[in-house]
Structure formats: C-alpha cells, structure tokens
Design an enzyme around this catalytic site. Structure first.
Site, PDB file in Angstrom:
ATOM      1  NE  ARG A  93      46.789  53.263  22.067  1.00 60.40           N
ATOM      2  CZ  ARG A  93      45.936  52.283  22.418  1.00 60.40           C
ATOM      3  NH1 ARG A  93      44.743  52.552  22.953  1.00 60.40           N
ATOM      4  NH2 ARG A  93      46.270  51.024  22.275  1.00 60.40           N
ATOM      5  CB  SER A 103      52.914  53.166  18.659  1.00 57.23           C
ATOM      6  OG  SER A 103      52.948  51.836  19.098  1.00 57.23           O
ATOM      7  CD  GLU A 150      50.207  56.034  20.664  1.00 53.62           C
ATOM      8  OE1 GLU A 150      49.915  55.141  19.844  1.00 53.62           O
ATOM      9  OE2 GLU A 150      50.735  55.809  21.761  1.00 53.62           O
TER      10      GLU A 150
HETATM   11  C1  LIG Z   1      58.675  52.072  25.170  1.00 51.33           C
HETATM   12  C2  LIG Z   1      57.278  52.655  25.183  1.00 51.33           C
HETATM   13  C3  LIG Z   1      56.179  51.820  25.037  1.00 51.33           C
HETATM   14  C4  LIG Z   1      54.865  52.343  25.059  1.00 51.33           C
HETATM   15  N1  LIG Z   1      53.804  51.487  24.915  1.00 51.33           N
HETATM   16  C5  LIG Z   1      52.539  51.976  24.946  1.00 51.33           C
HETATM   17  C6  LIG Z   1      51.417  51.095  24.800  1.00 51.33           C
HETATM   18  O1  LIG Z   1      51.560  49.887  24.680  1.00 51.33           O
HETATM   19  N2  LIG Z   1      50.177  51.638  24.822  1.00 51.33           N
HETATM   20  C7  LIG Z   1      49.979  52.972  24.989  1.00 51.33           C
HETATM   21  O2  LIG Z   1      48.806  53.394  25.004  1.00 51.33           O
HETATM   22  N3  LIG Z   1      51.015  53.825  25.127  1.00 51.33           N
HETATM   23  C8  LIG Z   1      52.286  53.359  25.119  1.00 51.33           C
HETATM   24  N4  LIG Z   1      53.343  54.225  25.230  1.00 51.33           N
HETATM   25  C9  LIG Z   1      53.100  55.663  25.358  1.00 51.33           C
HETATM   26  C10 LIG Z   1      53.111  56.171  26.818  1.00 51.33           C
HETATM   27  O3  LIG Z   1      53.869  55.334  27.657  1.00 51.33           O
HETATM   28  C11 LIG Z   1      51.708  56.282  27.398  1.00 51.33           C
HETATM   29  O4  LIG Z   1      50.916  57.128  26.604  1.00 51.33           O
HETATM   30  C12 LIG Z   1      51.742  56.828  28.839  1.00 51.33           C
HETATM   31  O5  LIG Z   1      50.465  56.776  29.410  1.00 51.33           O
HETATM   32  C13 LIG Z   1      52.250  58.265  28.916  1.00 51.33           C
HETATM   33  O6  LIG Z   1      52.455  58.519  30.295  1.00 51.33           O
HETATM   34  P1  LIG Z   1      53.470  59.588  30.819  1.00 51.33           P
HETATM   35  O7  LIG Z   1      53.244  59.662  32.295  1.00 51.33           O
HETATM   36  O8  LIG Z   1      54.837  59.307  30.383  1.00 51.33           O
HETATM   37  O9  LIG Z   1      52.887  60.894  30.116  1.00 51.33           O
HETATM   38  P2  LIG Z   1      53.699  62.172  29.580  1.00 51.33           P
HETATM   39  O10 LIG Z   1      54.481  61.777  28.380  1.00 51.33           O
HETATM   40  O11 LIG Z   1      54.410  62.856  30.682  1.00 51.33           O
HETATM   41  O12 LIG Z   1      52.473  63.088  29.107  1.00 51.33           O
HETATM   42  C14 LIG Z   1      51.681  62.732  27.996  1.00 51.33           C
HETATM   43  C15 LIG Z   1      50.593  63.808  27.786  1.00 51.33           C
HETATM   44  O13 LIG Z   1      49.691  63.800  28.894  1.00 51.33           O
HETATM   45  C16 LIG Z   1      49.681  65.058  29.549  1.00 51.33           C
HETATM   46  N5  LIG Z   1      49.598  64.778  30.985  1.00 51.33           N
HETATM   47  C17 LIG Z   1      50.510  64.100  31.725  1.00 51.33           C
HETATM   48  N6  LIG Z   1      50.067  63.987  32.997  1.00 51.33           N
HETATM   49  C18 LIG Z   1      48.858  64.614  33.043  1.00 51.33           C
HETATM   50  C19 LIG Z   1      47.905  64.842  34.066  1.00 51.33           C
HETATM   51  N7  LIG Z   1      48.083  64.396  35.311  1.00 51.33           N
HETATM   52  N8  LIG Z   1      46.770  65.527  33.762  1.00 51.33           N
HETATM   53  C20 LIG Z   1      46.545  65.963  32.496  1.00 51.33           C
HETATM   54  N9  LIG Z   1      47.418  65.787  31.474  1.00 51.33           N
HETATM   55  C21 LIG Z   1      48.554  65.117  31.771  1.00 51.33           C
HETATM   56  C22 LIG Z   1      50.988  65.729  29.160  1.00 51.33           C
HETATM   57  O14 LIG Z   1      50.888  67.151  29.239  1.00 51.33           O
HETATM   58  C23 LIG Z   1      51.155  65.226  27.734  1.00 51.33           C
HETATM   59  O15 LIG Z   1      50.354  65.986  26.865  1.00 51.33           O
HETATM   60  C24 LIG Z   1      54.662  53.737  25.234  1.00 51.33           C
HETATM   61  C25 LIG Z   1      55.776  54.576  25.372  1.00 51.33           C
HETATM   62  C26 LIG Z   1      57.075  54.042  25.358  1.00 51.33           C
HETATM   63  C27 LIG Z   1      58.250  54.946  25.531  1.00 51.33           C
END
Ligand SMILES: Cc1cc2nc3c(=O)[nH]c(=O)nc-3n(C[C@H](O)[C@H](O)[C@H](O)COP(=O)(O)OP(=O)(O)OC[C@H]3O[C@@H](n4cnc5c(N)ncnc54)[C@H](O)[C@@H]3O)c2cc1C
Length: 341
Positions: free
Chosen positions: A163, A241, A333
C-alpha cells in the site's frame, strides 16, 4: 473552472469542505497545463481522481483541486510478451478490469470492484485478495513537477511496497498520466493464493480458475463486507479499509491468536481487522454520524451527514483502543487532506 466547490460531492465518504477552485481536465495536455500553471503561481494543488481514498477536512482546500478525467486505452498483444495495455489516468478502474477479463488479459481479476481511477492504482499500490498492481505494472508515465518534464518510470523505479509507492511518499512531485500493464494472455486467472477466495471458488490455494468466476467470487465477498460502492448502503460510504495491516518485526510481536502472514524480509504482517475486533471495538460503533461499518471493522463510514471531525474522532478512538490492548499503532490508509489524525 468552478469556485467554492463542495468537495464532499467528489468523495466516496461524502465528506469535505469547500475548495477555492476546481478544474476538471479531460486531456493529458490540459492536466499538465493545469498543474504547471498552479505550480508557477505558487497555488497549492490537490489531485483528485475517484475520491475513494481521501479524507478531506471540514475546512476544505485552499488552492486548486484538479479533477482528473483523461481517457484512453491502447493495447498491443502478442503470444510472447502478452498484452501491453496503456491506460490513461482517468479511466475507471473496475471498467478496466472488466475489459481485461473480456479481452483475456489475465492478472487484474482479483482486484475487481475496487473504486477509483486507474491513475491512482500505482499511488498506493492497490491490491486485494492476494494480488496487487505492482505485480503487473510495467511502467508509469508521469509529469514530474520538480523537473517540469514527462518521465517514464519502470516498475522497479516506482518504490512499490505494501500500500505504498514513490508517488504516495512524495505526493507533491508526481502526477500519474498513464499506467502500462503487462498482462499474460488467456482466460484463466492468476494463481488464487488467498485462502478465503480459494475456499469460495472450491480451489486448492495456488491454482487458477476462469477469470469470470474469480471476478464473481471477489464481488460477492466484497459486497458481503460493504466494499462495493452502493449509494443506498451507508456501509459503503467509506474510503475502504481505514487502516493498513501492521507489519511487525518478528512473529513473537504478533498477539496470540492473530493471523500471521510472513513477509519476504522476515517480518510478519497481521490483520488490522482482527486487532480492532479483539480490542473491543464492535461493528456499528458510532461517534456522531460516523460509524464503524456494520459489515467490516476496518471500514469507517458516514451514516448520512458525518463531518471529517467526527470520522477522525472515530479513527482516533479505534487506534487508541488497539494501542491500549496490543501496543501496536495502526497507520491510516487514506490520504488525509487538510486534517489530521
Ligand atoms: C468501498 C471501497 C473499497 C476499497 N477497496 C480497496 C481495496 O480492496 N484495495 C485497495 O488497495 N484500495 C481500496 N480502496 C481504496 C481506493 O479505492 C483505492 O486506493 C483507489 O485506487 C483510489 O483511487 P481514486 O481514484 O479514488 O483516488 P483518490 O481518492 O482520488 O486519490 C487518492 C490519492 O492519490 C492521489 N492521486 C489521485 N490521482 C492521481 C494521479 N493521477 N497522479 C498522482 N496522484 C494522484 C490523490 O491526490 C490522493 O492523494 C477502497 C475504497 C472504497 C471506498
């Protein structure tokens, strides 16, 4: 560009105050220009993709939020090297997983149902059910805000660990533009090593199954834990998580009875969910309008109109209970924006 935008509308937690400005960018050139202009003007920048791994404070964000909406998937496939799939940062992750299964590009299926966009997957080295994106990422193309240049970083340079990555460790430097995955061809999944998933699929751990079966099994398990987004189910109004699984120095550091997963460097990972449950925090425990999910102790959720303050009080309570019981400090996380735990 919009001003005074309510960020709660852009996060899966539905929490977050006002941003001064929000710009949505749908091309790579516009993304680079937006970041470069804000950097040149000395304005703080928040990159926002699906908003599923952030907790944004009640005071919002003083600066420019850049909402990533770039699109495009290109693939070259041959029998020797498999499929090289180049995916723009703004592509929806689960749609990518579905397409990979349909095209018989193997290796992403156990990460079905994870919210968010593809450009965020290398940021925290997204993973689930025994696999993580670091296993199949070949390279990541980024905008380097320090050198003002586009760079291609091969997987070995991305600093991937559990992670975590170089992108998460140095958040004000890299903007992920495109991720390239190298995926074997075929309709069978990567080996299923995760015991719970193997059990549901009735497989020997380490064997393979049709990717479509793995996806269905993963989605079923995830739904039972509130880990597939559903606007009608408050247990999914979360950031997934809230705490990572702690990695402890030796097996002797793991509390008696807790799960143990040996790591390649000799350390041992244990289960944050187990620690929380055994520290006496029950599912559904509530502070204000924030609550531990009724389905999974690792998810902290918004029951309707929770504030970041309430959610973080709940997180602090959980962390302190675990510390009192086991002298282990849980690490959050999600990325905290303009708020602290
Ligand atoms: C119901 C649920 C279940 C989940 N299950 C999992 C799981 O099983 N495994 C897991 O690993 N995660 C899980 N997550 C967490 C999350 O979905 C992941 O970490 C996902 O990859 C985040 O993507 P996002 O586009 O929403 O990022 P955001 O929340 O928009 O951004 C996350 C971070 O990344 C940065 N960021 C975003 N885009 C970029 C970019 N293009 N370049 C540089 N930095 C960037 C942002 O500034 C921020 O710091 C879950 C979340 C939820 C709500």
């Amino acid at each position: 560009m919009n001003t005074h935008v309510r960020l709660a509308d852009f996060t899966t937690l539905r929490i977050g105050g006002l941003a001064d400005k929000l710009i949505e960018v749908s091309t790579e050139d516009d993304l680079i220009t937006a970041v470069r202009d804000a950097d040149a003007a000395g304005e703080p920048v928040l990159l926002l993709s699906g908003g599923s791994n952030v907790v944004i404070g009640d005071d919002g964000f003083r600066g420019t939020v850049i909402k990533i909406a770039t699109r495009g998937i290109r693939a070259d496939a041959d029998m020797c090297s498999g499929a090289m799939v180049h995916i723009a940062a703004g592509e929806d992750w689960d749609a990518v997983v579905q397409r990979a299964i349909a095209e018989e590009w193997s290796g992403l299926e156990s990460m079905s149902g994870i919210p968010g966009l593809t450009g965020s997957t290398p940021v925290q080295n997204v993973g689930a059910y025994g696999h993580e994106v670091a296993e199949t990422i070949a390279s990541v193309r980024v905008w380097d805000r320090v050198d003002n240049a586009v760079r291609t970083m091969f997987a070995a340079d991305c600093g991937f660990s559990y992670r975590n990555s170089r992108f998460k460790a140095d958040p004000s430097r890299y903007v992920v533009l495109e991720v390239t995955f190298q995926l074997p061809l075929g309709d069978l999944s990567a080996p299923v090593g995760y015991a719970e998933l193997a059990r549901v699929l009735d497989l020997e751990p380490g064997s393979r199954a049709p990717m479509t079966d793995v996806r269905e099994a993963v989605l079923g398990l995830r739904r039972s834990k509130g880990m597939v987004l559903d606007p009608d189910d408050h247990d999914t109004w979360s950031a997934g998580s809230f705490f990572t699984n702690p990695i402890l120095d030796t097996p002797a550091d793991v509390p008696a009875g807790a799960p143990q997963w040996p790591q390649p460097d000799g350390r041992v990972k244990t289960s944050a969910a187990w620690l929380i449950e055994h520290a006496g925090v029950s599912k559904g425990f509530t502070i204000g309008s924030a609550a531990v999910s009724t389905k999974h102790t690792l998810a902290l959720t918004n029951r309707g109109n929770a504030t970041a303050k309430e959610l973080l009080s709940l997180a602090a309570h959980v962390r302190s209970q675990v510390h009192q019981a086991f002298a282990i400090t849980l690490t959050n996380e999600p990325v905290l924006v303009n708020c602290t735990l």
